[in-house]
Design a protein around this motif. Structure first.
Motif, PDB file in Angstrom:
ATOM      1  N   SER A  91      -0.304   6.037  14.172  1.00  0.00           N
ATOM      2  CA  SER A  91       0.898   6.149  13.523  1.00  0.00           C
ATOM      3  C   SER A  91       0.835   6.616  11.988  1.00  0.00           C
ATOM      4  CB  SER A  91       1.446   4.458  13.176  1.00  0.00           C
ATOM      5  OG  SER A  91       2.376   4.387  12.783  1.00  0.00           O
ATOM      6  N   GLY A  92      -0.384   6.314  11.274  1.00  0.00           N
ATOM      7  CA  GLY A  92      -0.333   7.111  10.171  1.00  0.00           C
ATOM      8  C   GLY A  92      -0.471   8.692  10.339  1.00  0.00           C
ATOM      9  N   ALA A  93      -1.343   9.068  11.194  1.00  0.00           N
ATOM     10  CA  ALA A  93      -1.256  10.528  11.393  1.00  0.00           C
ATOM     11  C   ALA A  93      -0.034  11.331  11.691  1.00  0.00           C
ATOM     12  CB  ALA A  93      -2.172  10.740  12.693  1.00  0.00           C
ATOM     13  N   GLY A  94       0.812  10.532  12.499  1.00  0.00           N
ATOM     14  CA  GLY A  94       2.258  10.757  12.825  1.00  0.00           C
ATOM     15  C   GLY A  94       3.011  11.107  11.510  1.00  0.00           C
TER      16      GLY A  94
ATOM     17  N   GLY B 222       4.568   3.654  11.186  1.00  0.00           N
ATOM     18  CA  GLY B 222       5.363   4.729  10.124  1.00  0.00           C
ATOM     19  C   GLY B 222       6.800   4.601   9.715  1.00  0.00           C
ATOM     20  N   LEU B 223       7.594   4.199  10.746  1.00  0.00           N
ATOM     21  CA  LEU B 223       9.205   3.953  10.347  1.00  0.00           C
ATOM     22  C   LEU B 223       8.943   2.885   9.138  1.00  0.00           C
ATOM     23  CD1 LEU B 223      10.405   4.166  14.131  1.00  0.00           C
ATOM     24  CD2 LEU B 223      10.390   6.120  11.960  1.00  0.00           C
ATOM     25  N   LEU B 224       8.344   1.835   9.651  1.00  0.00           N
ATOM     26  CA  LEU B 224       8.333   0.759   8.675  1.00  0.00           C
ATOM     27  C   LEU B 224       8.071   1.277   7.323  1.00  0.00           C
ATOM     28  CD1 LEU B 224       6.865  -2.152  10.640  1.00  0.00           C
ATOM     29  CD2 LEU B 224       9.425  -1.655  10.192  1.00  0.00           C
ATOM     30  N   ALA B 225       7.129   2.062   7.204  1.00  0.00           N
ATOM     31  CA  ALA B 225       6.576   2.613   5.981  1.00  0.00           C
ATOM     32  C   ALA B 225       7.736   3.407   5.182  1.00  0.00           C
ATOM     33  CB  ALA B 225       5.399   3.393   6.070  1.00  0.00           C
TER      34      ALA B 225
ATOM     35  N   LEU C 272       0.902  -1.242  -0.165  1.00  0.00           N
ATOM     36  CA  LEU C 272      -0.019   0.054   0.036  1.00  0.00           C
ATOM     37  C   LEU C 272       0.945   1.174   0.012  1.00  0.00           C
ATOM     38  CD1 LEU C 272      -2.682  -0.777   2.802  1.00  0.00           C
ATOM     39  CD2 LEU C 272      -3.179  -0.853   0.185  1.00  0.00           C
ATOM     40  N   PRO C 273       0.287   2.347  -0.387  1.00  0.00           N
ATOM     41  CA  PRO C 273       1.066   3.742  -0.021  1.00  0.00           C
ATOM     42  C   PRO C 273       1.455   3.704   1.335  1.00  0.00           C
ATOM     43  CG  PRO C 273      -0.864   4.009  -1.399  1.00  0.00           C
ATOM     44  CD  PRO C 273      -1.281   2.575  -0.763  1.00  0.00           C
ATOM     45  N   ALA C 274       2.286   4.504   1.643  1.00  0.00           N
ATOM     46  CA  ALA C 274       2.905   4.763   3.138  1.00  0.00           C
ATOM     47  C   ALA C 274       1.745   4.916   4.178  1.00  0.00           C
ATOM     48  CB  ALA C 274       4.161   5.501   3.301  1.00  0.00           C
ATOM     49  N   ARG C 275       1.289   5.921   3.964  1.00  0.00           N
ATOM     50  CA  ARG C 275       0.342   6.106   5.299  1.00  0.00           C
ATOM     51  C   ARG C 275      -0.647   5.126   5.428  1.00  0.00           C
ATOM     52  NH1 ARG C 275       1.533  10.879   2.670  1.00  0.00           N
ATOM     53  NH2 ARG C 275      -0.497  11.165   1.633  1.00  0.00           N
ATOM     54  N   ALA C 276      -1.271   4.568   4.518  1.00  0.00           N
ATOM     55  CA  ALA C 276      -2.250   3.510   4.444  1.00  0.00           C
ATOM     56  C   ALA C 276      -1.666   2.133   5.183  1.00  0.00           C
ATOM     57  CB  ALA C 276      -2.858   2.976   3.195  1.00  0.00           C
ATOM     58  N   ALA C 277      -0.334   1.871   4.676  1.00  0.00           N
ATOM     59  CA  ALA C 277       0.378   0.711   5.164  1.00  0.00           C
ATOM     60  C   ALA C 277       0.445   0.899   6.656  1.00  0.00           C
ATOM     61  CB  ALA C 277       1.628   0.608   4.545  1.00  0.00           C
TER      62      ALA C 277
END
Length: 465
Positions: A214-217, A114-117, A79-84
């Motif tokens: 996590s996605g918001a950060g 977030g870091l993994l993305a 997925l895109p980063a924030r969704a993932a």
């Protein structure tokens, strides 16, 4: 110094700067890196074990045909980063199997995804990822201490949804290499993304608190890197974050006073049961009583009455759990299943296990009493369990420190056993044998293999069983 005692002439920017200074003040030690590596190993394994959970699968379905560079753990999609980050955060949390912190918080599912993305968007070493994780954990710990909301009854909202977005923004900003002014903007942006109600504890939405944080950060850090702005007074002032979530008595000094890194002092309480942490006290006491019953030749058929005495914790007073998920938040279920089975597993919290007639029979005998004089914060909590038998005899057990907690640490081998079991929920024995040593080695930063974390995420991206 409380917010009420501060003069209006002192700017929030100075508070934000002191907060950021404190987050980065303590050096990252080898011990801190080792613990952070084990935290990543635990989180990835727990996420894999959750690959069948309905909530994260629904979050993935919501993304439709979207694709991107970032793997979703165990579910075979990118997925895109924030969704993932959002889905992976929910996966890490949904089993309620990630470590607990003091003050109580879920600091990994809110920070690591977030870091993994970002690890699949840019080229970052394991050391950089672990260092950023350590700083994000530190930010959340300082915010939790500043809240002064240590007892369950003091909480206004669910902590990971309050401090998680800010911790995630600090971690992601650290990995992205943002300067101090950009980090301040990231904090301000993420402060407006905070807030999760306690009423949703025990539902699918609880895991979304963590994944959403996590996605918001991550989004806040990315926006700050692009020049997006927020009010530098966002943390402070009568309409700022601290007042909104922690009230006028907020302990601002906790944001910046000297302290050792939270990742090692006191560090995590490793969860060895996939359930809300307060129930671990009932599980521990129940397992002790089960062993005593077995030694005396007694069975649950001999039980007449079971009495739990605990701190005032109404959110885990669920005498008749409605579902396997609901049972994770039931003191009564925790005691009953420990007495009946003498052991806890991931399968314990399934609908099938909950509906067993023999378990339902034990549940009907459980009585819960709240003792308002007992602290409910997990580092001071005390739970008592008393079993009365048909011959009038009594057995009692008490738990003040579940195995894996701050006062009752476990060897790394015990954590390895948990991780192995989690992997076995998704991979055949040969796969487990290959993946387990790779995960357990994450605490050892090496120049020869600087990007093992992204490689492991890819290896774990699709469950095989």
């Amino acid at each position: 110094m409380t917010m009420a005692a501060r003069g209006e002439t002192e700017t929030a920017a100075s508070l934000t700067d002191r907060f950021l200074d404190a987050i980065f003040a303590a050096p990252v030690t080898e011990d801190a890196v080792m613990v952070a590596g084990l935290l990543v190993a635990d989180a990835l394994a727990v996420a894999v074990a959750a690959h069948r959970a309905k909530g994260p699968r629904l979050l993935l379905a919501l993304e439709g045909d979207a694709s991107g560079p970032c793997p979703v753990i165990g579910l075979g999609r990118n997925l895109p980063a924030r969704a993932a980050a959002r889905v992976n955060g929910a996966l890490i949390h949904v089993l309620d199997y990630e470590p607990m912190w003091n003050p109580a918080n879920h600091a990994i599912s809110t920070t690591l995804p977030g870091l993994l993305a970002l690890a699949f968007v840019g080229e970052y070493s394991d050391e950089a990822i672990l260092t950023a994780l350590i700083r994000g954990i530190e930010a959340q710990a300082r915010l939790r201490r500043a809240s002064r909301q240590f007892e369950p009854g003091d909480l206004v909202m669910h902590p990971p949804g309050v401090v998680g977005p800010l911790g995630s923004s600090v971690a992601c900003a650290t990995l992205l290499g943002l300067d101090r002014a950009q980090m301040a903007m990231a904090l301000g942006i993420s402060a407006s993304r905070a807030g999760t109600i306690l009423a949703n504890v025990g539902s699918m939405t609880k895991a979304l608190h963590c994944g959403g944080a996590s996605g918001a950060g991550l989004e806040a850090a990315e926006l700050a890197a692009m020049g997006f702005t927020a009010n530098r007074l966002a943390l402070d002032g009568p309409r700022g974050y601290l007042r909104a979530f922690f009230g006028a008595a907020c302990d601002e000094a906790a944001l910046y006073e000297p302290a050792p890194l939270h990742v090692t002092s006191p560090g995590p309480a490793w969860k060895l049961n996939p359930a809300q942490y307060g129930t671990h006290f009932a599980i521990s006491a129940g397992l002790d009583l089960h062993a005593e019953m077995k030694a005396r030749g007694l069975t649950v058929a001999d039980l007449r009455d079971i009495r739990i005495t605990s701190p005032h914790m109404p959110y885990i007073d669920r005498p008749v759990p409605a579902s396997g998920l609901d049972s994770k938040f039931s003191l009564q279920f925790a005691a009953a299943v420990a007495l009946l089975d003498g052991g806890i597993s991931i399968a314990t919290y399934s609908q099938e296990q909950l509906q067993r007639p023999e378990l339902q029979a034990v549940l009907q005998k459980v009585r819960l009493t709240f003792d308002p004089t007992r602290p409910g914060r997990f580092d001071q909590m005390r739970l008592s369990l008393q079993a009365e038998f048909s011959d009038g005899s009594l057995l009692e057990a008490e738990c003040t420190q579940p195995e894996g907690s701050w006062g009752r640490p476990i060897p790394v081998a015990r954590l390895e056993s948990k991780i192995e079991d989690c992997l076995a929920q998704a991979f055949p024995p040969a796969g487990v044998a290959t993946l387990l040593p790779r995960l357990m080695a994450l605490g050892e930063v090496t120049a020869e293999a600087p990007r093992r974390i992204p490689a492991l995420v890819e290896a774990l991206a699709k469950a095989e069983v």
